[in-house]
Design an enzyme around this catalytic site. Structure first.
Site, PDB file in Angstrom:
ATOM      1  N   HIS A 153       3.936   5.473  -1.757  1.00 36.08           N
ATOM      2  CA  HIS A 153       4.007   4.074  -2.184  1.00 36.08           C
ATOM      3  C   HIS A 153       3.132   3.802  -3.411  1.00 36.08           C
ATOM      4  O   HIS A 153       3.557   3.107  -4.335  1.00 36.08           O
ATOM      5  CB  HIS A 153       3.576   3.158  -1.033  1.00 36.08           C
ATOM      6  CG  HIS A 153       4.070   1.758  -1.180  1.00 36.08           C
ATOM      7  ND1 HIS A 153       4.235   0.909  -0.112  1.00 36.08           N
ATOM      8  CD2 HIS A 153       4.451   1.048  -2.262  1.00 36.08           C
ATOM      9  CE1 HIS A 153       4.695  -0.257  -0.536  1.00 36.08           C
ATOM     10  NE2 HIS A 153       4.824  -0.201  -1.840  1.00 36.08           N
ATOM     11  N   TYR A 171       4.771  -3.102   4.526  1.00 36.73           N
ATOM     12  CA  TYR A 171       5.484  -4.385   4.611  1.00 36.73           C
ATOM     13  C   TYR A 171       5.402  -4.985   6.008  1.00 36.73           C
ATOM     14  O   TYR A 171       5.632  -6.184   6.185  1.00 36.73           O
ATOM     15  CB  TYR A 171       6.970  -4.220   4.239  1.00 36.73           C
ATOM     16  CG  TYR A 171       7.250  -3.816   2.817  1.00 36.73           C
ATOM     17  CD1 TYR A 171       6.234  -3.703   1.866  1.00 36.73           C
ATOM     18  CD2 TYR A 171       8.549  -3.540   2.409  1.00 36.73           C
ATOM     19  CE1 TYR A 171       6.518  -3.320   0.568  1.00 36.73           C
ATOM     20  CE2 TYR A 171       8.836  -3.163   1.111  1.00 36.73           C
ATOM     21  CZ  TYR A 171       7.819  -3.043   0.195  1.00 36.73           C
ATOM     22  OH  TYR A 171       8.110  -2.661  -1.095  1.00 36.73           O
TER      23      TYR A 171
END
Length: 276
Positions: free
Chosen positions: A107, A49
């Site tokens: 992830h 991110y």
């Protein structure tokens, strides 16, 4: 705030968290500070991110005790090798200004299975042993991959599988198998990038309850036992989302929402696994 407990020891994961996907710079700082001031105690970020430092800054400047927060980050695909997991997690912790996170997720499964899952999970368990993370888990794992992970380390070692679930992608195979296996789920993109706000069925259900389609979507997920991590930058929307914790949908409401599933997957990069 109501908390849901994942099967890992007794670590409490607040059922409603604040997602930070796509939030950058001052925007994410303001969003996290606002969320914390409103009562959010579950913050979700990730290495990819590009906002861990800002999330850490916001938490540090919020005045909220770290001990009262549940913070999740996620290991990106290029760091899944056994010799990269812990160094990359240490880098994340430095950005977050923390000695440990509460939950560290894989992830995405290693693209093309380039890194054996066993290698990554063993490194994450070592990170937990070192006190760098209090729990470990999965994200975007299919039924077969969930089974593989559980076969390697046991369901009791996996806090959650964070997957895309919203009224238009109800991910029923993953949900049903996870339930059968005793594996907790966290729903991301629970508002389908705002698409829930214009759906006629959700609008009607919301009108009947005197609420919003966003709250209906979140309540639907919460009522099913999932954690949810909506992303919002506006304090008014953050506050409204919290009200989903007290909204109870009827069996008829749930049945109507079940009809909305159309397999509309929003997170589907070219390296994604073969979905169920």
């Amino acid at each position: 705030m109501t908390a849901t407990t994942s099967p890992v020891s007794s670590i409490p994961m607040p059922a409603l968290g604040l997602g930070t996907f796509r939030l950058k710079g001052q925007t994410v700082i303001d969003a996290v500070k606002s969320g914390l001031s409103l009562g959010y105690r579950h913050i979700d970020t990730a290495q990819i991110y590009g906002n861990e430092a800002e999330v850490g800054q916001a938490i540090a400047e919020s005045g909220v005790s770290r001990a009262g927060l549940f913070v999740t980050t996620k290991i990106w695909t290029e760091h899944l090798a056994g010799d990269r997991v812990i160094p990359s997690l240490r880098e994340s912790l430095a950005k977050l200004r923390m000695d440990a996170v509460d939950l560290t997720l894989i992830h995405w499964p290693s693209p093309g299975n380039a890194v054996p899952l066993k290698e990554t999970l063993e490194a994450l368990i070592e990170a937990k042993r070192l006190g760098l993370t209090r729990a470990i888990g999965l994200s975007n794992f299919t039924v077969a991959q969930m089974r593989e992970a559980i076969g390697l380390v046991g369901v009791g070692e996996i806090a959650t599988n964070q997957v895309e679930i919203h009224p238009f992608l109800q991910n029923r195979q993953v949900v049903d198998v996870a339930k059968a296996l005793g594996l907790h789920l966290t729903a991301y993109m629970p508002l389908a990038y705002g698409k829930v706000m214009t759906d006629p069925v959700l609008l009607d259900i919301a009108a009947r309850h005197g609420t919003t389609p966003a709250q209906v979507s979140l309540a639907w997920l919460l009522q099913r036992g999932f954690a949810v991590i909506p992303s919002s930058t506006k304090p008014a929307n953050q506050a409204a989302n919290l009200e989903a914790l007290t909204l109870r949908l009827s069996d008829d409401d749930l049945a109507r929402i079940a009809t909305l599933d159309r397999g509309e997957r929003l997170a589907n990069p070219d390296f994604a696994p073969a979905w169920d």
